[in-house]
Each structure stands twice: as C-alpha cells, then as structure tokens.
Design a protein around this motif. Structure first.
Motif, mmCIF file in Angstrom:
data_model
loop_
_atom_site.group_PDB
_atom_site.id
_atom_site.type_symbol
_atom_site.label_atom_id
_atom_site.label_comp_id
_atom_site.label_asym_id
_atom_site.label_seq_id
_atom_site.Cartn_x
_atom_site.Cartn_y
_atom_site.Cartn_z
ATOM 1 N N VAL A 136 26.415 51.423 -40.808
ATOM 2 C CA VAL A 136 25.736 51.082 -39.568
ATOM 3 C C VAL A 136 25.555 49.564 -39.453
ATOM 4 N N MET A 137 25.205 48.921 -40.557
ATOM 5 C CA MET A 137 24.925 47.489 -40.508
ATOM 6 C C MET A 137 26.181 46.648 -40.261
ATOM 7 N N VAL A 138 27.298 47.031 -40.853
ATOM 8 C CA VAL A 138 28.523 46.239 -40.709
ATOM 9 C C VAL A 138 28.983 46.179 -39.253
ATOM 10 N N PRO A 139 29.100 47.307 -38.551
ATOM 11 C CA PRO A 139 29.491 47.222 -37.136
ATOM 12 C C PRO A 139 28.477 46.445 -36.293
ATOM 13 N N MET A 140 27.199 46.588 -36.610
ATOM 14 C CA MET A 140 26.185 45.850 -35.865
ATOM 15 C C MET A 140 26.322 44.346 -36.103
ATOM 16 N N ARG A 141 26.583 43.941 -37.329
ATOM 17 C CA ARG A 141 26.745 42.535 -37.652
ATOM 18 C C ARG A 141 27.982 41.970 -36.948
ATOM 19 N N ARG A 142 29.064 42.731 -36.934
ATOM 20 C CA ARG A 142 30.280 42.296 -36.236
ATOM 21 C C ARG A 142 30.019 42.146 -34.742
ATOM 22 N N SER A 143 29.322 43.118 -34.182
ATOM 23 C CA SER A 143 29.004 43.057 -32.760
ATOM 24 C C SER A 143 28.132 41.838 -32.452
ATOM 25 N N TYR A 144 27.147 41.582 -33.294
ATOM 26 C CA TYR A 144 26.285 40.422 -33.098
ATOM 27 C C TYR A 144 27.104 39.138 -33.165
ATOM 28 N N THR A 145 27.974 39.019 -34.158
ATOM 29 C CA THR A 145 28.813 37.826 -34.298
ATOM 30 C C THR A 145 29.691 37.643 -33.079
ATOM 31 N N THR A 146 30.320 38.709 -32.631
ATOM 32 C CA THR A 146 31.199 38.635 -31.468
ATOM 33 C C THR A 146 30.433 38.204 -30.224
ATOM 34 N N GLN A 147 29.267 38.786 -30.003
ATOM 35 C CA GLN A 147 28.474 38.435 -28.824
ATOM 36 C C GLN A 147 27.946 37.003 -28.901
ATOM 37 N N ASP A 148 27.578 36.559 -30.091
ATOM 38 C CA ASP A 148 27.115 35.194 -30.285
ATOM 39 C C ASP A 148 28.233 34.203 -29.999
ATOM 40 N N VAL A 149 29.416 34.479 -30.490
ATOM 41 C CA VAL A 149 30.573 33.612 -30.239
ATOM 42 C C VAL A 149 30.927 33.628 -28.754
ATOM 43 N N ALA A 150 30.874 34.786 -28.127
ATOM 44 C CA ALA A 150 31.173 34.889 -26.697
ATOM 45 C C ALA A 150 30.197 34.056 -25.872
ATOM 46 N N ALA A 151 28.928 34.121 -26.203
ATOM 47 C CA ALA A 151 27.926 33.319 -25.488
ATOM 48 C C ALA A 151 28.182 31.833 -25.691
ATOM 49 N N GLY A 152 28.533 31.438 -26.898
ATOM 50 C CA GLY A 152 28.838 30.029 -27.173
ATOM 51 C C GLY A 152 30.063 29.558 -26.419
ATOM 52 N N ALA A 153 31.101 30.376 -26.372
ATOM 53 C CA ALA A 153 32.322 30.018 -25.646
ATOM 54 C C ALA A 153 32.042 29.888 -24.155
ATOM 55 N N GLN A 154 31.250 30.799 -23.630
ATOM 56 C CA GLN A 154 30.912 30.747 -22.206
ATOM 57 C C GLN A 154 30.099 29.490 -21.892
ATOM 58 N N GLN A 155 29.140 29.175 -22.725
ATOM 59 C CA GLN A 155 28.316 27.990 -22.497
ATOM 60 C C GLN A 155 29.140 26.716 -22.594
ATOM 61 N N THR A 156 30.019 26.632 -23.580
ATOM 62 C CA THR A 156 30.881 25.467 -23.743
ATOM 63 C C THR A 156 31.767 25.276 -22.523
ATOM 64 N N THR A 157 32.352 26.357 -22.050
ATOM 65 C CA THR A 157 33.234 26.295 -20.885
ATOM 66 C C THR A 157 32.465 25.848 -19.649
ATOM 67 N N ARG A 158 31.309 26.415 -19.425
ATOM 68 C CA ARG A 158 30.512 26.049 -18.252
ATOM 69 C C ARG A 158 30.059 24.594 -18.292
ATOM 70 N N LEU A 159 29.649 24.120 -19.456
ATOM 71 C CA LEU A 159 29.220 22.723 -19.561
ATOM 72 C C LEU A 159 30.366 21.752 -19.277
ATOM 73 N N ALA A 160 31.535 22.046 -19.819
ATOM 74 C CA ALA A 160 32.693 21.177 -19.586
ATOM 75 C C ALA A 160 33.081 21.165 -18.107
ATOM 76 N N ILE A 161 33.083 22.332 -17.488
ATOM 77 C CA ILE A 161 33.402 22.417 -16.061
ATOM 78 C C ILE A 161 32.373 21.634 -15.242
ATOM 79 N N ASP A 162 31.096 21.807 -15.538
ATOM 80 C CA ASP A 162 30.052 21.073 -14.820
ATOM 81 C C ASP A 162 30.213 19.567 -14.974
ATOM 82 N N PHE A 163 30.565 19.128 -16.156
ATOM 83 C CA PHE A 163 30.791 17.709 -16.416
ATOM 84 C C PHE A 163 31.929 17.185 -15.543
ATOM 85 N N MET A 164 33.037 17.940 -15.505
ATOM 86 C CA MET A 164 34.178 17.531 -14.688
ATOM 87 C C MET A 164 33.828 17.538 -13.205
#
Length: 167
Positions: free
Chosen positions: A1-29
């Motif tokens: 149970v913990m392994v899939p949850m940890r993977r899901s958390y990592t994936t969602q955390d990375v997705a949020a970071g990628a989205q934020q990075t993309t939005r900030l760069a676009i806003d800057f441009m």
C-alpha cells in the motif's frame, strides 16, 4: 500500500512543480513581449527584429536616461531581448542585449521539450512579416523526471497582444 502511495505522491509533486515552472516562464515572457516596441519618444525604432517558431528577438526602450531621477527616456539605449529554445540542451534561454559588449544570457527553464511561437497580424491571421506582428501565441511543454513513473509533462498555451506595435 505504501509503495504505490509514495509513487503517486512523487508523481503529483513533480507534476505540480512542472506546471508551476511552465507557468512562471510563460508569465515572464508575456510581461516582456507585451512591451515589444515600447518607444515612448518615438525615436528609438523599437520593435520585433527577428521571429521564428523557436526564436523571438525584439527591442524596447524602457530604461530612463541617467537613471530614474530625471525621468527622461534614453533613446540611445534600446534593450534587446531574445527568447530562444535550445532543443539539444532542452533549455529556454533569455539573452539581454545580444550583439553588444554587455550581452548576458540566462537559462529560464530546463527540461523544455517543446516551445513554439506563432505570430498574428491585426486581423488575427498568422503572419511571418515582422512589420505586421501584433500578437504572439506561445506554447511550451516542460517534462520532468518522476522517478520510477517515468516523466511528467505539462503544456501551457497563451497569447499576448503587443501593446506597442502598429500604433
């Protein structure tokens, strides 16, 4: 149970970071591109100098002469900004004052898997004529590694009207 949850958390955390990075760069441009052609006294001949699907170079005259104290615009000191995607290194780069002795390049975003600029005239038709460009559409995709889940990709699209072109 913990392994899939940890993977899901990592994936969602990375997705949020990628989205934020993309939005900030676009806003800057967007903030810079909106000012393309800024020429308060009408003598600097500021505007778009080069525009391709992967590259945008333009000038603006927003720096006051002699600092902000006297409030005058320095018509001799155009700022040249260049946004370019370096596909082999997957980096979005911003260069200030390209072609001058004071040129400076910085990486805005890493892991850019796609960047496209599309240019439109005043009637919203796609154009390649630098003198007809009135707005710019930007599409950027950032991919971030997400551990065992592979990569996470986020794409952001926007369109910006250049306030100082064609007036």
């Amino acid at each position: 149970v913990m392994v899939p949850m940890r993977r899901s958390y990592t994936t969602q955390d990375v997705a949020a970071g990628a989205q934020q990075t993309t939005r900030l760069a676009i806003d800057f441009m967007v903030n810079d591109i909106r000012l393309a052609g800024l020429d308060p006294i009408g003598e600097a001949d500021a505007g778009i100098e080069d525009a391709t699907a992967l590259f945008l170079q333009f000038t603006i005259d927003r720096a006051p002469a002699g600092g902000e104290a006297n409030g005058e615009i320095d018509e001799g000191e155009l700022e040249r900004l260049t946004y370019a995607w370096d596909a082999p290194t997957r980096r979005l780069r911003l260069t200030y004052d390209e072609g001058t002795g004071s040129s400076d390049t910085e990486t805005l975003v890493d892991n850019v898997s796609n960047l496209r600029f599309t240019y439109f005239d005043e009637d919203d038709n796609v154009t390649t004529d630098l003198n007809e460009i009135r707005s710019v559409a930007i599409t950027m995709t950032v991919e971030e590694p997400a551990g065992l889940e592979g990569t996470v990709s986020r794409t952001y699209n926007t369109r910006v009207r250049c306030r100082n072109l064609g007036i």
